[in-house]
Design an enzyme around this catalytic site. Structure first.
Site, PDB file in Angstrom:
ATOM      1  CD  GLU A 114      42.370  38.903  45.625  1.00 43.49           C
ATOM      2  OE1 GLU A 114      41.431  39.545  45.132  1.00 43.49           O
ATOM      3  OE2 GLU A 114      43.426  39.437  45.981  1.00 43.49           O
ATOM      4  CD  GLU A 148      46.916  39.934  44.056  1.00 43.62           C
ATOM      5  OE1 GLU A 148      46.296  40.934  44.476  1.00 43.62           O
ATOM      6  OE2 GLU A 148      46.437  39.122  43.250  1.00 43.62           O
TER       7      GLU A 148
HETATM    8  O1  IFM Z   1      44.124  44.286  41.241  1.00 48.28           O
HETATM    9  C1  IFM Z   1      43.683  43.424  42.246  1.00 48.28           C
HETATM   10  C2  IFM Z   1      43.994  41.999  41.892  1.00 48.28           C
HETATM   11  O2  IFM Z   1      43.445  41.615  40.677  1.00 48.28           O
HETATM   12  C3  IFM Z   1      43.444  41.074  42.947  1.00 48.28           C
HETATM   13  N1  IFM Z   1      43.867  41.473  44.262  1.00 48.28           N
HETATM   14  C4  IFM Z   1      43.728  42.854  44.625  1.00 48.28           C
HETATM   15  C5  IFM Z   1      44.334  43.738  43.562  1.00 48.28           C
HETATM   16  C6  IFM Z   1      44.187  45.218  43.953  1.00 48.28           C
HETATM   17  O3  IFM Z   1      42.853  45.538  44.128  1.00 48.28           O
END
Ligand code: IFM
EC number: 3.2.1.21
Length: 463
Positions: free
Chosen positions: A185, A369
């Site tokens: 990210e 994710e």
């Molecule tokens: O916890 C975070 C993760 O570290 C990165 N993506 C989003 C998740 C939830 O906010």
């Protein structure tokens, strides 16, 4: 609130997780895994030669993190990793996505820290013994503080230090890693870290954000070359969090606002990676904020990827700010998570099909994710996380719809294996399919985790 259409007499808590008969989820080569990140779970921040990271500094600064929480102990995974890996097998996951803490494995002069390296070697070795596929992220936001002291991602030197780090890790860990991701990210690192200051290092200037992004993407490009040389057998990619923006009205101005929202959240990262250029509309949003780009940078950034990791959480409804930007206009009466994020599975499908239509060279995708936070409580030894079960089912169905529309999605990782340190929100927001009692460090598998385990088991037994 009812989160799912359920048959009379049944309950989403107890319904088995059963995708439609023709769902891609039944394909045994569609990988199902869980994800975590170093600073969010490891703790042990000053053990075995680990150096401070920007998140140690940021979370120790009053007012930056809810309730003054820090990652000093987190889930104590550094000491409890064996039990945590047993949870992965108990839940039948086939893959695990983790990140390496850069400050744990290299000293200030760039020399290896053997104790830190040994930790990850043991961990990855155990995962291989268990037959899990390993997805390893090099950078999930825990920049060594000594690099931030020299300008962090605003300093081009950090790009070269990241390539050195990628070199060390891929020499040391080749053979233990199925898939490398360079960055998690970069939007969050650049925008939240340097653009609005909500994340470490806490700087707030949009010009900083665009320069930090350029250096992050360049670091990705350089590291990818290094990883290809040192570990040719693995696949290499990057993970982008993507956002769905929808217009608050059908007016031209609001449709333009939604477009700019997606330019800022998605094209800012994906265009350089997949087209070798920044989107021109970004400079309409942020006039004069173009980064310094040297000859050859964009070619390095746009080197082919083996896969793209997509992280998706919510949809944002936006309208024009009356000038050249957008503002959020949260919709009333929509389902939201503990984070306040709108639940919108269609947004995931629409983004995936949109990327498929936009980028001729879109590589295979893993959903690296997806998940949600809820205020989960242990009652009589159980955690009935009803909303999460429904959330996961609906988002997996959205992935299936995208696959049916031609998108090459190869797997899905739930965020997260464990409740953990949710950055500026500390420990209050629980994303895990396993509950963590931070007082005792006791782990309790939530109902969502049990249902995932049942499904993967059932799938493995199908002909
Ligand atoms: O916890 C975070 C993760 O570290 C990165 N993506 C989003 C998740 C939830 O906010």
């Amino acid at each position: 609130m009812a989160y799912d259409a359920v048959a009379p007499g049944s309950s989403p808590q107890t319904d088995p997780f059963t995708p439609s008969a023709d769902s891609v989820l039944w394909r045994k080569d569609f990988l199902l895994g869980a994800a975590t990140a170093s600073y969010q779970i490891e703790g042990a921040v000053d053990e075995d030669g680990r150096l401070p990271s920007i998140w140690d500094t940021f979370s120790a600064t009053p007012g930056k993190v809810l309730a003054g929480d820090t990652g000093a102990v987190a889930c104590d995974h550094y000491h409890r990793w064996e039990g945590d890996l047993d949870l992965l097998t108990r839940l039948n996951f086939e893959a695990y996505r983790l990140s390496i803490a850069w400050p744990r494995v290299m000293d200030e002069a760039g020399r290896p820290n053997q104790k830190g390296l040994d930790f990850y070697k043991r961990l990855l070795g155990r995962l291989k013994d268990k037959g899990l596929q390993t997805f390893v992220t090099l950078y999930h936001w825990d920049l060594p503080q000594h690099l931030e002291d020299r300008g962090g991602w605003l300093n081009r030197e950090t790009v070269y230090r990241f390539a050195d780090y990628a070199d060390l890790m891929s020499r040391q860990l080749a053979g233990h890693v199925d898939a490398w991701t360079t960055l998690n990210e970069p939007w969050c690192s650049a925008f939240l870290g340097y653009g609005n200051g909500h994340h470490a290092p806490g700087l707030a200037n949009v010009r900083y954000a665009t320069q930090a992004m350029h250096h992050l993407l360049l670091a990705h490009g350089q590291a990818t070359q290094v990883l290809r040389t040192n570990d040719p057998a693995s696949i290499k990619g990057i993970v982008a969090n993507v956002g769905r923006g929808t217009p608050a009205s059908s007016s031209e101005a609001d449709r333009r606002a939604a477009h700019l929202f997606e330019v800022q959240h998605n094209a800012w990262i994906l265009d350089p990676l997949l087209k070798g250029e920044y989107p021109a509309d970004l400079w309409a949003l942020w006039p004069g904020a173009e980064p310094l780009v040297l000859a050859g940078d964009m070619q390095t950034i746009a080197a082919p990827l083996d896969f793209l990791g997509i992280n998706y959480y919510f949809r944002t409804n936006v309208k024009s700010d009356g000038a050249h930007g957008f503002v959020d206009v949260p919709l009333p009466d929509v389902e939201r998570t503990q984070m306040g994020w709108e639940v919108n599975p269609d947004g995931l499908r629409d983004l995936l099909t949109g990327f498929h239509g936009t980028f001729a060279n879109l590589p295979p995708i893993y959903i690296t994710e997806n998940g949600m936070a809820s205020d989960d409580q242990v009652r009589d030894g159980r955690v009935d996380d009803t909303q999460r079960i429904s959330f996961l089912k609906r988002h997996l169905a959205a992935v299936d719809q995208a696959v049916k529309q031609g998108v090459d999605v190869r797997g899905y990782f739930v965020w997260s294996l464990l409740d953990n340190f949710e950055w500026a929100f500390g420990y209050e927001r629980r994303f895990g399919v396993v509950h963590v009692d931070y007082g005792t460090q006791q782990r309790t598998v939530k109902r969502s985790g049990e249902l995932i385990a049942q499904f993967i088991d059932a799938r493995s037994k199908r002909d």
